[in-house]
Write a protein that holds these residues in place. Structure first.
Motif, PDB file in Angstrom:
ATOM      1  N   MET A 283      40.810  41.636  34.003  1.00  0.00           N
ATOM      2  CA  MET A 283      40.820  40.608  35.028  1.00  0.00           C
ATOM      3  C   MET A 283      40.982  39.232  34.381  1.00  0.00           C
ATOM      4  N   ARG A 284      41.732  38.366  35.047  1.00  0.00           N
ATOM      5  CA  ARG A 284      41.954  37.015  34.533  1.00  0.00           C
ATOM      6  C   ARG A 284      40.866  36.066  35.033  1.00  0.00           C
ATOM      7  N   ASP A 285      40.469  35.109  34.163  1.00  0.00           N
ATOM      8  CA  ASP A 285      39.492  34.104  34.572  1.00  0.00           C
ATOM      9  C   ASP A 285      40.117  32.720  34.654  1.00  0.00           C
ATOM     10  N   ASP A 286      41.478  32.661  34.557  1.00  0.00           N
ATOM     11  CA  ASP A 286      42.160  31.370  34.625  1.00  0.00           C
ATOM     12  C   ASP A 286      42.865  31.197  35.962  1.00  0.00           C
ATOM     13  N   THR A 287      42.382  31.868  36.974  1.00  0.00           N
ATOM     14  CA  THR A 287      42.988  31.778  38.294  1.00  0.00           C
ATOM     15  C   THR A 287      41.903  31.740  39.353  1.00  0.00           C
ATOM     16  N   ALA A 288      42.234  31.107  40.474  1.00  0.00           N
ATOM     17  CA  ALA A 288      41.274  31.030  41.577  1.00  0.00           C
ATOM     18  C   ALA A 288      41.318  32.283  42.443  1.00  0.00           C
ATOM     19  N   MET A 289      42.229  33.217  42.150  1.00  0.00           N
ATOM     20  CA  MET A 289      42.347  34.438  42.939  1.00  0.00           C
ATOM     21  C   MET A 289      41.079  35.276  42.779  1.00  0.00           C
ATOM     22  N   PRO A 290      40.489  35.726  43.879  1.00  0.00           N
ATOM     23  CA  PRO A 290      39.279  36.551  43.794  1.00  0.00           C
ATOM     24  C   PRO A 290      39.512  37.808  42.963  1.00  0.00           C
ATOM     25  N   LEU A 291      38.442  38.299  42.341  1.00  0.00           N
ATOM     26  CA  LEU A 291      38.559  39.469  41.476  1.00  0.00           C
ATOM     27  C   LEU A 291      39.054  40.693  42.237  1.00  0.00           C
ATOM     28  N   TYR A 292      38.574  40.878  43.472  1.00  0.00           N
ATOM     29  CA  TYR A 292      38.994  42.069  44.213  1.00  0.00           C
ATOM     30  C   TYR A 292      40.492  42.042  44.485  1.00  0.00           C
ATOM     31  N   GLN A 293      41.031  40.830  44.719  1.00  0.00           N
ATOM     32  CA  GLN A 293      42.459  40.710  45.000  1.00  0.00           C
ATOM     33  C   GLN A 293      43.271  40.949  43.728  1.00  0.00           C
ATOM     34  N   GLN A 294      42.765  40.478  42.582  1.00  0.00           N
ATOM     35  CA  GLN A 294      43.438  40.753  41.313  1.00  0.00           C
ATOM     36  C   GLN A 294      43.498  42.255  41.061  1.00  0.00           C
ATOM     37  N   LEU A 295      42.364  42.917  41.276  1.00  0.00           N
ATOM     38  CA  LEU A 295      42.314  44.363  41.054  1.00  0.00           C
ATOM     39  C   LEU A 295      43.251  45.083  42.014  1.00  0.00           C
ATOM     40  N   GLU A 296      43.228  44.668  43.271  1.00  0.00           N
ATOM     41  CA  GLU A 296      44.101  45.291  44.265  1.00  0.00           C
ATOM     42  C   GLU A 296      45.570  45.162  43.870  1.00  0.00           C
ATOM     43  N   GLN A 297      45.986  43.968  43.459  1.00  0.00           N
ATOM     44  CA  GLN A 297      47.385  43.738  43.103  1.00  0.00           C
ATOM     45  C   GLN A 297      47.782  44.524  41.859  1.00  0.00           C
ATOM     46  N   GLN A 298      46.880  44.621  40.893  1.00  0.00           N
ATOM     47  CA  GLN A 298      47.184  45.375  39.683  1.00  0.00           C
ATOM     48  C   GLN A 298      47.338  46.858  39.986  1.00  0.00           C
ATOM     49  N   LEU A 299      46.437  47.395  40.812  1.00  0.00           N
ATOM     50  CA  LEU A 299      46.528  48.810  41.167  1.00  0.00           C
ATOM     51  C   LEU A 299      47.781  49.078  41.999  1.00  0.00           C
ATOM     52  N   GLU A 300      48.082  48.185  42.935  1.00  0.00           N
ATOM     53  CA  GLU A 300      49.281  48.370  43.762  1.00  0.00           C
ATOM     54  C   GLU A 300      50.538  48.379  42.899  1.00  0.00           C
ATOM     55  N   ALA A 301      50.589  47.483  41.902  1.00  0.00           N
ATOM     56  CA  ALA A 301      51.761  47.433  41.018  1.00  0.00           C
ATOM     57  C   ALA A 301      51.898  48.729  40.230  1.00  0.00           C
ATOM     58  N   LEU A 302      50.780  49.280  39.776  1.00  0.00           N
ATOM     59  CA  LEU A 302      50.810  50.534  39.020  1.00  0.00           C
ATOM     60  C   LEU A 302      51.258  51.702  39.902  1.00  0.00           C
ATOM     61  N   ILE A 303      50.832  51.689  41.167  1.00  0.00           N
ATOM     62  CA  ILE A 303      51.202  52.763  42.097  1.00  0.00           C
ATOM     63  C   ILE A 303      52.686  52.679  42.450  1.00  0.00           C
ATOM     64  N   ARG A 304      53.147  51.483  42.797  1.00  0.00           N
ATOM     65  CA  ARG A 304      54.540  51.334  43.244  1.00  0.00           C
ATOM     66  C   ARG A 304      55.530  51.516  42.098  1.00  0.00           C
ATOM     67  N   SER A 305      55.088  51.264  40.865  1.00  0.00           N
ATOM     68  CA  SER A 305      55.976  51.456  39.716  1.00  0.00           C
ATOM     69  C   SER A 305      56.039  52.912  39.271  1.00  0.00           C
ATOM     70  N   GLY A 306      55.113  53.726  39.795  1.00  0.00           N
ATOM     71  CA  GLY A 306      55.072  55.130  39.400  1.00  0.00           C
ATOM     72  C   GLY A 306      54.190  55.388  38.207  1.00  0.00           C
ATOM     73  N   THR A 307      53.592  54.344  37.634  1.00  0.00           N
ATOM     74  CA  THR A 307      52.664  54.534  36.515  1.00  0.00           C
ATOM     75  C   THR A 307      51.463  55.356  36.966  1.00  0.00           C
ATOM     76  N   LEU A 308      51.027  55.125  38.213  1.00  0.00           N
ATOM     77  CA  LEU A 308      50.024  55.971  38.865  1.00  0.00           C
ATOM     78  C   LEU A 308      50.750  56.739  39.966  1.00  0.00           C
ATOM     79  N   PRO A 309      51.298  57.908  39.652  1.00  0.00           N
ATOM     80  CA  PRO A 309      52.103  58.627  40.642  1.00  0.00           C
ATOM     81  C   PRO A 309      51.263  59.211  41.762  1.00  0.00           C
TER      82      PRO A 309
END
Length: 240
Positions: A1-27
């Motif tokens: 998780m990044r600490d240099d952004t105002a984005m909430p932690l849950y949203q950072q985690l959500e976006q990272q997981l979504e990117a992994l799913i849509r890229s097929g890294t998490l099939p």
């Protein structure tokens, strides 16, 4: 998780997981840890992970598996097999570019008065009852309950049915299927079926009932297949 952004932690985690799913890294079919486990692993609060997971569930990217965690869902378009000709699940998956597999839940030789009446046979007639979960690329897509007329295909009793039963009928029994009568209706899965599909709440499904016949107009198969409604739709081409 990044600490240099105002984005909430849950949203950072959500976006990272979504990117992994849509890229097929998490099939599709991957099971992610339960909320508490992932929170401990990442050093986050459980509430943070819960918010991220809930958003991904709303986007139809995850499905809860209870204590086992969360199942990554298929992100592509729904399967759209045609109904232009008789074909089994294995061939259907091949035509859609997917690998078919099965898990047998029940296999038994039975005599059943109600099933015999469907086949137009006497009550003592013997049938192979076969209950299977059918998978496409490892994702459970349907649960089938099928009965086969052993008088017409006796080799089914002891045959290897881990693959295509239709291929076995044609190649091992010399009883290829010629046509079928089929109905499609909407229904809701029961608890066992919902657990097989990974549903946490009932999702409308398609119930397909099929009666299949040989070239001699002899009924060999009766099957009731429940297909998950969040991944399956059928297309028809109707002439004028």
């Amino acid at each position: 998780m990044r600490d240099d952004t105002a984005m909430p932690l849950y949203q950072q985690l959500e976006q990272q997981l979504e990117a992994l799913i849509r890229s097929g890294t998490l099939p599709a079919g991957t099971v992610l840890p339960a909320e508490r486990q992932l929170a401990e692993h990442l050093g986050l609060s459980r509430a943070t992970v819960q918010k991220a997971y809930n958003t991904l569930r709303q986007h139809k990217l995850l499905a809860s598996q209870g204590r086992r965690g969360f199942l990554v869902q298929e992100t592509g378009p729904r399967l759209n097999p045609g109904m232009d000709r008789l074909k089994g699940f294995t061939e259907e998956m091949r035509l859609l570019g997917k690998v078919a597999s099965s898990r047998i839940l029940e296999r038994a030789i039975v005599s059943d008065r109600s099933i015999a009446s469907i086949f137009g046979l006497p009550s003592p007639a013997r049938f192979l009852k076969l209950v299977r979960v059918r998978y496409g690329d490892g994702i459970p897509l349907s649960r089938e309950v099928a009965w086969y007329n052993l008088a017409e295909a006796p080799a089914l009793e002891h045959g290897d049915l881990s693959g295509s039963v239709y291929a076995f009928l044609a190649e091992q029994c010399g009883t290829p299927l010629n046509y079928c009568d089929q109905t499609v209706e909407a229904t809701t899965p029961n608890q066992e079926e919902a657990e097989i599909f990974g549903f946490t709440q009932p999702v409308p499904c398609l119930l397909i009932k099929r009666r299949s016949y040989t070239h001699g107009n002899i009924m060999v198969e009766y099957v009731e297949g429940l297909f998950r409604g969040d991944a399956y739709s059928y297309r028809l081409r109707l002439g004028a």
